[in-house]
Enzyme design. Structure first.
Site, PDB file in Angstrom:
ATOM      1  N   GLY A   1      -3.522  -9.037  -0.672  1.00  4.64           N
ATOM      2  CA  GLY A   1      -4.124 -10.070   0.199  1.00  4.64           C
ATOM      3  C   GLY A   1      -4.691  -9.515   1.486  1.00  4.64           C
ATOM      4  O   GLY A   1      -5.242 -10.237   2.312  1.00  4.64           O
TER       5      GLY A   1
ATOM      6  N   THR B   1     -13.180 -12.280  -4.094  1.00 10.74           N
ATOM      7  CA  THR B   1     -12.044 -11.475  -3.675  1.00 10.74           C
ATOM      8  C   THR B   1     -10.758 -12.209  -4.014  1.00 10.74           C
ATOM      9  O   THR B   1     -10.667 -13.422  -3.823  1.00 10.74           O
ATOM     10  CB  THR B   1     -12.027 -11.117  -2.162  1.00 10.74           C
ATOM     11  OG1 THR B   1     -10.730 -10.599  -1.827  1.00 10.74           O
ATOM     12  CG2 THR B   1     -12.303 -12.282  -1.241  1.00 10.74           C
TER      13      THR B   1
ATOM     14  N   ASP C   1      -8.304 -11.916  -2.330  1.00 11.91           N
ATOM     15  CA  ASP C   1      -7.651 -12.177  -1.036  1.00 11.91           C
ATOM     16  C   ASP C   1      -7.972 -13.567  -0.475  1.00 11.91           C
ATOM     17  O   ASP C   1      -7.259 -14.056   0.394  1.00 11.91           O
ATOM     18  CB  ASP C   1      -8.065 -11.119  -0.005  1.00 11.91           C
ATOM     19  CG  ASP C   1      -7.792  -9.703  -0.479  1.00 11.91           C
ATOM     20  OD1 ASP C   1      -6.908  -9.527  -1.339  1.00 11.91           O
ATOM     21  OD2 ASP C   1      -8.476  -8.774  -0.010  1.00 11.91           O
TER      22      ASP C   1
HETATM   23  O1  F6P Z   1      -9.435  -6.746  -1.385  1.00 14.76           O
HETATM   24  C1  F6P Z   1      -8.794  -6.750  -2.618  1.00 14.76           C
HETATM   25  C2  F6P Z   1      -7.629  -5.811  -2.622  1.00 14.76           C
HETATM   26  O2  F6P Z   1      -6.993  -5.885  -3.882  1.00 14.76           O
HETATM   27  C3  F6P Z   1      -6.607  -6.026  -1.517  1.00 14.76           C
HETATM   28  O3  F6P Z   1      -5.774  -7.130  -1.746  1.00 14.76           O
HETATM   29  C4  F6P Z   1      -5.906  -4.695  -1.478  1.00 14.76           C
HETATM   30  O4  F6P Z   1      -5.376  -4.417  -0.200  1.00 14.76           O
HETATM   31  C5  F6P Z   1      -7.008  -3.731  -1.784  1.00 14.76           C
HETATM   32  O5  F6P Z   1      -8.042  -4.468  -2.435  1.00 14.76           O
HETATM   33  C6  F6P Z   1      -6.603  -2.572  -2.653  1.00 14.76           C
HETATM   34  O6  F6P Z   1      -7.685  -1.729  -2.784  1.00 14.76           O
HETATM   35  P1  F6P Z   1      -7.707  -0.467  -3.763  1.00 14.76           P
HETATM   36  O7  F6P Z   1      -8.002  -0.979  -5.134  1.00 14.76           O
HETATM   37  O8  F6P Z   1      -8.798   0.371  -3.226  1.00 14.76           O
HETATM   38  O9  F6P Z   1      -6.353   0.158  -3.700  1.00 14.76           O
END
Ligand code: F6P
Length: 360
Positions: free
Chosen positions: A183, A138, A140
């Site tokens: 994050g 991740t 994050d």
């Molecule tokens: O968990 C990784 C992440 O990029 C986070 O930092 C972010 O909040 C989320 O996923 C965004 O998700 P999506 O691609 O579903 O908009």
């Protein structure tokens, strides 16, 4: 009969997924095993199965290639997170169907590459009798039981590059530039990139902020003849007493989509200081492109270790980076607990020593 392992990527993509897939396949082949990729996340295990043999030409160029050649999903039958990170248990019928899928493919082990959501599913699969090994992914960097997840270093590199670029334009126009980074509920990307890029203000979810504190910093810089200010704000940061900022159309049965705090911060700074302020949302750029050298190495070590753990039949484990080596830890130690930036840790302490405003 052929000995075969499976690889699946789940949740949001990030740089390095393909490098792990490559390492897993190569380490499997060295043992005389086959490696099969499960397409589109865990759903590829269900009938009609979607798979791809990981061999030959398919493996070349993967070390540097962004995204995942297997595809991924962070919604659908296997979405384990809803609301603000609350976990959901999978129904027994789905677990049974998944186990049947693994048996039909003849898998002696399944490498699940994912973040907290996908790895909490991996833990449930393991408890149901599926031989799973986890690899922590991740941007994050918020997974417990590992010092670092892969993808994080690449995201920080992207955010740092953005801060570098914002510096020159902020200075030329005497503006406040606000950069919103991803994050989720942890401020790792914001604090690492903020320190690496020399931000003046870093706002993280771990420290609720006050606009007065930010504006004081802007004024202090003005007095010193520094007529621009760089603010890095994590998407999960929020003013003291306020709720998380989420995007307008919240998805049903999925984790909340954070985003929008940067614009609010910019608006308020402009209102309170009178200085022209602009906001940049870095978004999915942080998840795209080639992995950094650090991530390429980490992914390769993670992938090789995952296969070693399958060889040793140490299922229900996740590979973990301790800072000096890569080892296996129980999946249950990594999931369901958010690893946030410690308030008394080196990063927060260093930021304060440097006079960086953390909003409190
Ligand atoms: O968990 C990784 C992440 O990029 C986070 O930092 C972010 O909040 C989320 O996923 C965004 O998700 P999506 O691609 O579903 O908009």
């Amino acid at each position: 009969m052929d000995i075969r392992i499976g690889v699946v990527t789940g949740g949001g993509d990030c740089p390095g997924l393909n490098a792990v897939i490559r390492a897993v396949a190569k380490a499997a082949h060295r043992r005389g095993w086959q490696a099969v990729g499960i397409l589109g996340g865990y759903e590829g295990l269900l009938a009609p199965q979607q798979t791809k043999m990981l061999e030959g030409e398919l493996l070349s160029g993967l070390l540097v290639r962004g995204g995942t050649i297997l595809g991924t999903a962070n919604q659908g039958k296997f979405s384990a997170k809803v609301g603000h990170g609350e976990s959901r248990r999978l129904p027994d019928e789905l677990l049974e169907e998944t186990k049947r899928g693994c048996d039909q493919l003849g898998l002696i082990g399944l490498v699940s590459i994912g973040g907290d959501g996908s790895l909490s599913i991996a833990q449930q699969l393991y408890e149901y009798g599926i031989p799973v090994i986890g690899v922590p992914k991740t941007i994050d960097n918020d997974l417990a039981a590992t010092m670092m997840t892969f993808g994080f270093d690449s995201a920080v590199a992207c955010a740092t590059d953005a801060i570098d670029r914002l510096h020159s334009t902020a200075e030329s126009h005497r503006r406040v530039m606000v950069l919103e980074v991803m994050g989720r509920y942890a401020g790792w990307i914001a604090i690492y990139a903020g320190l690496a890029g020399g931000a003046d203000v870093i706002l993280i979810p771990e420290i609720p902020f006050r606009f007065e504190a930010i504006c004081r910093k802007v004024a202090e810089r003005e007095q010193l003849g520094r007529h621009f200010t760089i603010v890095v704000v994590a998407e999960g940061a929020r003013p003291a007493g306020a709720d998380f900022v989420t995007t307008a159309n919240q998805p049903q049965n999925r984790e909340a989509r954070l985003g929008g705090i940067g614009a609010q911060v910019a608006l308020e700074i402009q209102k309170l200081t009178g200085k022209e302020t602009r906001c940049v949302v870095l978004g999915h750029l942080q998840r795209g492109g080639s992995p950094t050298n650090m991530d390429r190495a980490l992914c390769t070590i993670f992938g090789a270790k995952a296969v070693e753990l399958i060889d040793e039949k140490k299922f229900g484990q996740m590979v973990s980076f301790t800072g000096s080596q890569v080892t296996g830890v129980p999946l249950r130690e990594a999931t369901g607990k958010l690893r946030t930036v410690p308030l008394d840790g080196g990063f927060v302490t260093a930021a304060r020593s440097m006079g960086i405003c953390l909003g409190d």
